[in-house]
Design a protein around this motif. Structure first.
Motif, PDB file in Angstrom:
ATOM      1  N   GLY A 183      18.058 -20.655  -1.550  1.00 25.64           N
ATOM      2  CA  GLY A 183      19.141 -20.351  -2.481  1.00 25.64           C
ATOM      3  C   GLY A 183      18.750 -19.536  -3.688  1.00 25.64           C
ATOM      4  N   VAL A 184      17.447 -19.266  -3.874  1.00 25.65           N
ATOM      5  CA  VAL A 184      16.967 -18.523  -5.038  1.00 25.65           C
ATOM      6  C   VAL A 184      16.419 -17.169  -4.584  1.00 25.65           C
ATOM      7  CG1 VAL A 184      15.351 -18.491  -6.971  1.00 25.65           C
ATOM      8  CG2 VAL A 184      16.385 -20.653  -6.244  1.00 25.65           C
ATOM      9  N   ALA A 185      16.891 -16.093  -5.240  1.00 28.76           N
ATOM     10  CA  ALA A 185      16.461 -14.739  -4.886  1.00 28.76           C
ATOM     11  C   ALA A 185      15.645 -14.139  -6.022  1.00 28.76           C
ATOM     12  CB  ALA A 185      17.672 -13.854  -4.590  1.00 28.76           C
ATOM     13  N   ASP A 186      14.602 -13.393  -5.656  1.00 30.36           N
ATOM     14  CA  ASP A 186      13.773 -12.742  -6.671  1.00 30.36           C
ATOM     15  C   ASP A 186      13.130 -11.494  -6.073  1.00 30.36           C
ATOM     16  OD1 ASP A 186      12.612 -12.273  -9.077  1.00 30.36           O
ATOM     17  OD2 ASP A 186      11.316 -14.041  -9.077  1.00 30.36           O
ATOM     18  N   PHE A 187      12.666 -10.611  -6.984  1.00 35.18           N
ATOM     19  CA  PHE A 187      12.012  -9.392  -6.543  1.00 35.18           C
ATOM     20  C   PHE A 187      10.624  -9.695  -5.981  1.00 35.18           C
ATOM     21  CE2 PHE A 187      14.782  -7.786 -10.033  1.00 35.18           C
ATOM     22  CZ  PHE A 187      15.583  -6.945  -9.257  1.00 35.18           C
ATOM     23  N   ILE A 188      10.216  -8.898  -5.000  1.00 34.62           N
ATOM     24  CA  ILE A 188       8.875  -8.996  -4.441  1.00 34.62           C
ATOM     25  C   ILE A 188       7.976  -8.009  -5.173  1.00 34.62           C
ATOM     26  CG2 ILE A 188       7.463  -8.590  -2.391  1.00 34.62           C
ATOM     27  CD1 ILE A 188       9.930  -9.423  -0.739  1.00 34.62           C
ATOM     28  N   GLN A 189       6.924  -8.531  -5.788  1.00 28.26           N
ATOM     29  CA  GLN A 189       5.968  -7.701  -6.501  1.00 28.26           C
ATOM     30  C   GLN A 189       4.871  -7.245  -5.534  1.00 28.26           C
ATOM     31  OE1 GLN A 189       6.742  -6.944  -9.575  1.00 28.26           O
ATOM     32  NE2 GLN A 189       8.356  -8.479  -9.839  1.00 28.26           N
ATOM     33  N   THR A 190       4.651  -5.956  -5.463  1.00 30.13           N
ATOM     34  CA  THR A 190       3.635  -5.413  -4.566  1.00 30.13           C
ATOM     35  C   THR A 190       2.477  -4.832  -5.375  1.00 30.13           C
ATOM     36  OG1 THR A 190       4.892  -3.352  -4.477  1.00 30.13           O
ATOM     37  CG2 THR A 190       5.222  -4.918  -2.673  1.00 30.13           C
ATOM     38  N   PRO A 191       1.280  -4.721  -4.768  1.00 33.51           N
ATOM     39  CA  PRO A 191       0.105  -4.229  -5.497  1.00 33.51           C
ATOM     40  C   PRO A 191       0.242  -2.755  -5.890  1.00 33.51           C
ATOM     41  CG  PRO A 191      -0.518  -5.326  -3.437  1.00 33.51           C
ATOM     42  CD  PRO A 191       0.958  -5.125  -3.392  1.00 33.51           C
ATOM     43  N   ASP A 192      -0.454  -2.387  -6.954  1.00 37.37           N
ATOM     44  CA  ASP A 192      -0.576  -0.976  -7.323  1.00 37.37           C
ATOM     45  C   ASP A 192      -1.490  -0.278  -6.316  1.00 37.37           C
ATOM     46  OD1 ASP A 192       1.028  -1.252  -9.566  1.00 37.37           O
ATOM     47  OD2 ASP A 192      -0.664  -1.810 -10.847  1.00 37.37           O
ATOM     48  N   PRO A 193      -1.401   1.057  -6.174  1.00 38.59           N
ATOM     49  CA  PRO A 193      -0.460   1.928  -6.882  1.00 38.59           C
ATOM     50  C   PRO A 193       0.918   1.889  -6.237  1.00 38.59           C
ATOM     51  CG  PRO A 193      -1.823   3.219  -5.397  1.00 38.59           C
ATOM     52  CD  PRO A 193      -2.319   1.811  -5.297  1.00 38.59           C
ATOM     53  N   ARG A 194       1.940   2.116  -7.054  1.00 34.89           N
ATOM     54  CA  ARG A 194       3.306   2.153  -6.534  1.00 34.89           C
ATOM     55  C   ARG A 194       3.910   3.543  -6.737  1.00 34.89           C
ATOM     56  NH1 ARG A 194       3.670  -3.501  -8.515  1.00 34.89           N
ATOM     57  NH2 ARG A 194       4.309  -2.730 -10.546  1.00 34.89           N
ATOM     58  N   LEU A 195       3.059   4.548  -6.655  1.00 34.99           N
ATOM     59  CA  LEU A 195       3.517   5.927  -6.843  1.00 34.99           C
ATOM     60  C   LEU A 195       4.403   6.378  -5.686  1.00 34.99           C
ATOM     61  CD1 LEU A 195       0.142   7.579  -7.920  1.00 34.99           C
ATOM     62  CD2 LEU A 195       2.103   7.143  -9.403  1.00 34.99           C
ATOM     63  N   PRO A 196       5.400   7.226  -5.948  1.00 28.33           N
ATOM     64  CA  PRO A 196       6.161   7.828  -4.856  1.00 28.33           C
ATOM     65  C   PRO A 196       5.248   8.616  -3.924  1.00 28.33           C
ATOM     66  CG  PRO A 196       7.287   8.172  -6.944  1.00 28.33           C
ATOM     67  CD  PRO A 196       5.931   7.610  -7.273  1.00 28.33           C
ATOM     68  N   LEU A 197       5.680   8.819  -2.706  1.00 29.19           N
ATOM     69  CA  LEU A 197       4.901   9.574  -1.734  1.00 29.19           C
ATOM     70  C   LEU A 197       4.753  11.030  -2.189  1.00 29.19           C
ATOM     71  CD1 LEU A 197       6.570   8.207   1.520  1.00 29.19           C
ATOM     72  CD2 LEU A 197       4.269   7.656   0.694  1.00 29.19           C
ATOM     73  N   GLY A 198       3.553  11.588  -2.035  1.00 30.25           N
ATOM     74  CA  GLY A 198       3.333  12.993  -2.320  1.00 30.25           C
ATOM     75  C   GLY A 198       3.090  13.338  -3.768  1.00 30.25           C
ATOM     76  N   VAL A 199       2.988  12.351  -4.639  1.00 31.58           N
ATOM     77  CA  VAL A 199       2.726  12.637  -6.056  1.00 31.58           C
ATOM     78  C   VAL A 199       1.257  12.985  -6.271  1.00 31.58           C
ATOM     79  CG1 VAL A 199       2.675  11.630  -8.381  1.00 31.58           C
ATOM     80  CG2 VAL A 199       4.653  11.274  -6.908  1.00 31.58           C
ATOM     81  N   ARG A 200       0.370  12.191  -5.648  1.00 36.42           N
ATOM     82  CA  ARG A 200      -1.072  12.454  -5.706  1.00 36.42           C
ATOM     83  C   ARG A 200      -1.623  12.496  -4.286  1.00 36.42           C
ATOM     84  NH1 ARG A 200      -3.024   8.371  -9.924  1.00 36.42           N
ATOM     85  NH2 ARG A 200      -3.812   7.379  -8.059  1.00 36.42           N
ATOM     86  N   VAL A 201      -2.518  13.409  -4.031  1.00 33.38           N
ATOM     87  CA  VAL A 201      -3.004  13.616  -2.672  1.00 33.38           C
ATOM     88  C   VAL A 201      -3.832  12.449  -2.157  1.00 33.38           C
ATOM     89  CG1 VAL A 201      -5.121  14.815  -3.384  1.00 33.38           C
ATOM     90  CG2 VAL A 201      -4.097  15.321  -1.148  1.00 33.38           C
ATOM     91  N   ASP A 202      -4.497  11.696  -3.047  1.00 33.88           N
ATOM     92  CA  ASP A 202      -5.444  10.674  -2.611  1.00 33.88           C
ATOM     93  C   ASP A 202      -4.941   9.246  -2.816  1.00 33.88           C
ATOM     94  OD1 ASP A 202      -5.428  10.830  -5.337  1.00 33.88           O
ATOM     95  OD2 ASP A 202      -7.601  10.689  -5.588  1.00 33.88           O
ATOM     96  N   THR A 203      -3.642   9.062  -2.831  1.00 34.81           N
ATOM     97  CA  THR A 203      -3.097   7.722  -3.059  1.00 34.81           C
ATOM     98  C   THR A 203      -3.344   6.812  -1.857  1.00 34.81           C
ATOM     99  OG1 THR A 203      -1.344   8.678  -4.422  1.00 34.81           O
ATOM    100  CG2 THR A 203      -1.024   6.411  -3.669  1.00 34.81           C
TER     101      THR A 203
END
Length: 224
Positions: free
Chosen positions: A135-155
């Motif tokens: 009955g309780v909803a919450d956000f799922i926290q994921t590990p860093d990095p959380r950069l969008p795709l294609g922002v840095r080549v070596d993510t």
């Protein structure tokens, strides 16, 4: 662009024992780069072993967003049987080299192992997935990095893993839901997404019915 966008999405959701999944796409006034997909992986004998789900959001509108969405969809679909962290790490470089630097591609991906009941979640700059349990909803926290795709080549992306229990509800969505606006100029709001899931009687509804409740809520809020 609209036709291309619709063709990225599956016609029917996969079915199997131990899970119930459904996705929907509700376009705004303009065509954008949002799409979702899900793939059911099977072993050599044809038995289902894992369900992979993804939601992608390409910045921009019309063909400027539709073309990178098609490109990204192909990259992801060819790798959907791998782990989410490997998939996003591997597609990041070709997206970096082949997309306009003004284009941002966010993505949330999850893979549910049907035998172990473990779900692996990776977030590349996307809206935080939501888990509802007891009955309780919450956000799922994921590990860093959380950069969008294609922002840095070596993510190199990393996954958050946890075991799902019977009755759990897992939600992936794009920013079209929290950023929906009403006639007063108010936004639906990111913090309202878990509250919405708590208000829905998920214990007695199928995933399709839950999706329709979400759709009705955002349509009513934004005056259709």
């Amino acid at each position: 662009a609209r036709e291309s966008q619709y063709k990225l999405m599956p016609v029917q959701p996969p079915t199997g024992e131990g899970f119930d999944v459904f996705g929907f796409f509700l376009p705004s006034f303009e065509v954008g780069g949002d799409y979702f997909d899900y793939v059911l992986s099977k072993d050599a004998k044809g038995n289902p072993i894992a369900l992979t789900m993804v939601v992608v959001d390409v910045s921009g509108k019309a063909m400027r967003a539709a073309m990178p969405a098609i490109f990204t969809s192909g990259l992801l679909l060819a790798r959907m049987k791998d782990s989410p962290e490997k998939i996003l790490t591997n597609v990041n470089e070709p997206i970096f080299t082949r997309t306009d630097k003004r284009t941002f591609i966010t993505c949330a991906m999850a893979r549910y192992n049907l035998e172990t009941k473990i779900i692996s979640v990776v977030n590349a700059g996307h809206c935080k997935p939501v888990l509802k349990r007891n009955g309780v909803a919450d956000f799922i926290q994921t590990p860093d990095p959380r950069l969008p795709l294609g922002v840095r080549v070596d993510t190199e992306y990393h996954s958050q893993e946890f075991r799902l229990k019977k009755g759990d509800v897992f939600l992936l969505y794009s920013d079209g839901l929290p950023e929906a606006g009403n006639e007063k100029g108010e936004r639906f709001g990111f913090e309202e997404v878990p509250r919405l899931m708590e208000r829905i009687d998920t214990e007695n509804l199928s995933s399709n019915e839950i999706a329709q409740e979400i759709k009705r809520t955002v349509q009513k809020f934004s005056n259709y």
